[in-house]
Scaffold this active site. Structure first.
Site, short mmCIF file in Angstrom:
data_model
loop_
_atom_site.label_atom_id
_atom_site.label_comp_id
_atom_site.label_asym_id
_atom_site.label_seq_id
_atom_site.Cartn_x
_atom_site.Cartn_y
_atom_site.Cartn_z
N GLU A 157 -2.26 10.74 2.87
CA GLU A 157 -3.38 11.07 3.75
C GLU A 157 -3.26 12.53 4.16
O GLU A 157 -2.20 12.95 4.64
CB GLU A 157 -3.38 10.18 5.00
N GLU B 135 0.85 -1.20 0.00
CA GLU B 135 0.00 0.00 0.00
C GLU B 135 0.87 1.24 0.00
O GLU B 135 1.89 1.29 0.69
CB GLU B 135 -0.89 -0.03 1.25
N ASP C 130 0.34 5.38 0.51
CA ASP C 130 -0.70 6.31 0.97
C ASP C 130 -0.32 7.77 0.93
O ASP C 130 0.77 8.13 1.38
CB ASP C 130 -1.00 6.06 2.47
N ASN D 82 3.77 1.13 9.14
CA ASN D 82 4.47 1.89 10.19
C ASN D 82 5.64 2.69 9.62
O ASN D 82 6.69 2.78 10.24
CB ASN D 82 5.00 0.97 11.31
#
Ligand SMILES: *[C@@H]1O[C@H](CO)[C@@H](O)[C@H](O)[C@H]1NC(C)=O
Ligand SMILES: *[C@@H]1O[C@H](CO)[C@@H](O)[C@H](O)[C@H]1NC(C)=O
Ligand SMILES: *[C@@H]1O[C@H](CO)[C@@H](O)[C@H](O)[C@H]1NC(C)=O
Ligand SMILES: *[C@@H]1O[C@H](CO)[C@@H](O)[C@H](O)[C@H]1NC(C)=O
Length: 287
Positions: A106, A102, A104, A129
């Site tokens: 955000e 993944e 990301d 993490n």
């Protein structure tokens, strides 16, 4: 390779060129590429933009119909205006399953006039993490800006208006997993994260300011596209088949490396690789 470039149908290309000349917006139909995967009634699809809404009932999200292995995807986003505390707007890629990959973006909202933070993360083989947080050099709520993910077998680059803010490189045989064999879908969403997003959760979502709306437009995916049953590595894993495998794209150009240095010096506010409180032993890729 049929729909490697999305504007493959000649008529659409012509139509898009005309629209590009006139309004300078991309015109790939949202419905061709994406479908809602959460609360379709909170997603408003217009011809030239898509509004994602968060209210006290629900957030919402969409995902690409196809999956992709390597390439570049960009989208223009105008983030929630005014008091966006507690809201998170996201643009990301993800594969399925417990050992998923993944990438990301955000966007963590804030009180009116206080700066948004962009949190990026990389999951490889189920392990994440790896947060970094940046401020931006502009107000992302007043105009559209372009957010891109570039991904090849050597590195993953997160870009804002084509300026790299983060690079995650493969570490060869070091045992650090790298996203290289799982096709990922593109996704967008808005949700409530009042318990952690803004000022560490101290400022909560103020529902009297709902609905919160983020606007997405100009989706541009130039990536190796897969049908659901297709073998990702067989179709997209062959080196030197695609433009993103050019030797010059193995790493950043000097100019881009310089830009990244500038961003890190001025806008990086958190880097998991520096967080020795959280990690008694820093993750292997940090050293
Ligand atoms: C979508 O949201 C924007 C605010 O970001 C707003 O200006 C626009 O009018 C909305 N579109 C529609 C069709 O409501
Ligand atoms: C992925 O993680 C699993 C354990 O969850 C492990 O068995 C496997 O070797 C890992 N694969 C890679 C490529 O690191
Ligand atoms: C919100 O604003 C405060 C105060 O300027 C800042 O410390 C914080 O990093 C900003 N962003 C978020 C997401 O909390
Ligand atoms: C929530 O927003 C309303 C309207 O903007 C404002 O009057 C109120 O003070 C805000 N509440 C908090 C806790 O900040």
């Amino acid at each position: 390779m049929a729909r490697w470039l999305l504007h493959s149908k000649p008529m659409r290309l012509l139509h898009c060129l005309l629209i590009l000349l006139v309004w300078s917006v991309s015109c790939t139909d949202f419905d061709d590429l994406f479908q809602s995967n959460w609360s379709p009634d909170h997603i408003l699809i217009q011809q030239d933009h898509v509004n994602l809404t968060l209210d006290s009932v629900s957030g919402c999200g969409f995902e690409s119909k196809k999956k992709y292995l390597f390439g570049k995807a960009s989208v223009q986003i105008k983030l929630v205006e005014g008091d966006s505390s507690g809201t998170v707007t996201a643009f990301y890629m993800a594969s399925e399953g417990p050992n998923h990959d993944e990438l990301d973006f955000e966007f963590l909202g804030n009180l009116s006039g206080q700066p948004y933070l962009v949190q990026t993360n990389v999951y490889a083989n189920g392990t994440g993490n790896r947060e970094q947080r940046h401020t931006l050099w502009f107000d992302p709520t007043t105009d559209f800006h372009t957010y891109s993910l570039f991904w090849n077998r050597h590195s993953i680059v997160f870009l804002v208006d084509n300026i790299p803010i983060r690079v995650f490189e493969t570490k060869g045989e070091s045992g650090v997993a790298y996203p290289r064999n799982q096709a990922m879908g593109f996704r967008g969403s808005i949700w409530n994260a009042g318990d952690w997003a803004t000022q560490g959760g101290r400022v909560k979502t103020n529902w009297s300011n709902a609905p919160f709306v983020a606007t997405f437009r100009s989706f541009d995916i130039k990536a190796c596209e897969l049908e659901p049953e297709e073998d990702a590595e067989a179709k997209c894993g062959m080196p030197r088949q695609f433009w993103w495998d050019k030797p010059s794209l193995r790493g950043l150009t000097r100019h881009k490396a310089h830009q990244l240095k500038w961003v890190r010096a001025r806008h990086l506010v958190y880097d998991y690789c520096k967080d020795s409180v959280r990690f008694t032993e820093l993750p292997r890729e940090c050293t």
